[in-house]
Motif scaffolding. Sequence first.
Motif: not given
Length: 203
Positions: A57-61, A63-71, A88-100
């Motif tokens: 899960v850490f690796v997936a999160v 990767a999602a943060n890096i991809l969001s930053l690139v987009l 990018g912003i949707t992926l970033l915020l969705g990853t934040l909510v799911a990770a919390i």
Amino acid sequence: MQGHGYAQPVKQPPHIAWLVFLRVLFVVIGIFSIGFLTWAMMLRLAIVTRKSLDWGVFVAVLAANILSLVLLATEPGDEIHTAGGNLGITLLLGTLVAAIAYYLAADIRHFHRLHDAFTAHRSMAPAYGYPAAPSPYTATTVPSVPHTPPPMPHTPLSQPPIPAPPQRPAPARIDQVRAELDELSDYLRKQDGHHDGHHEGGR
């Protein structure tokens, strides 16, 4: 022949106040970084639990943060108006909510199990024959003396009572009886002589 050995000690979990502080701290870091540091809370969870799932899960999160930053970096202006920026912003915020949500649930579940295991170990250790180590504040240097039961008092066997020998009358008592009998005999003789004389005089 080998014995059962010693039970593995169970580490005492941290205090609940410290755990709550760490949970709040990492969640705040993720929120105030607008999701770019979401991977930090997942890294802590993976280090604490040491589970392959949490490392994944850490690796997936991450990767999602890096991809969001690139987009978001491909966005030409300051405002987000392209499909890449929106993704990018949707992926970033969705990853934040799911990770919390995942971080809090997994962290609470992990330390709850540790607390239950520690409590069960403390309650079951004496039952398996592992007495607790003596406290250094109560240890003494007096050697232990084996306990021996006090000797039982000897009770003699009950014996039948020995009959007392018959008592013989004292000589003084015998003499007294004889004297009384002699006096009675003399008295009777006198009475007989008195009656005889009175009868002859009446003839």
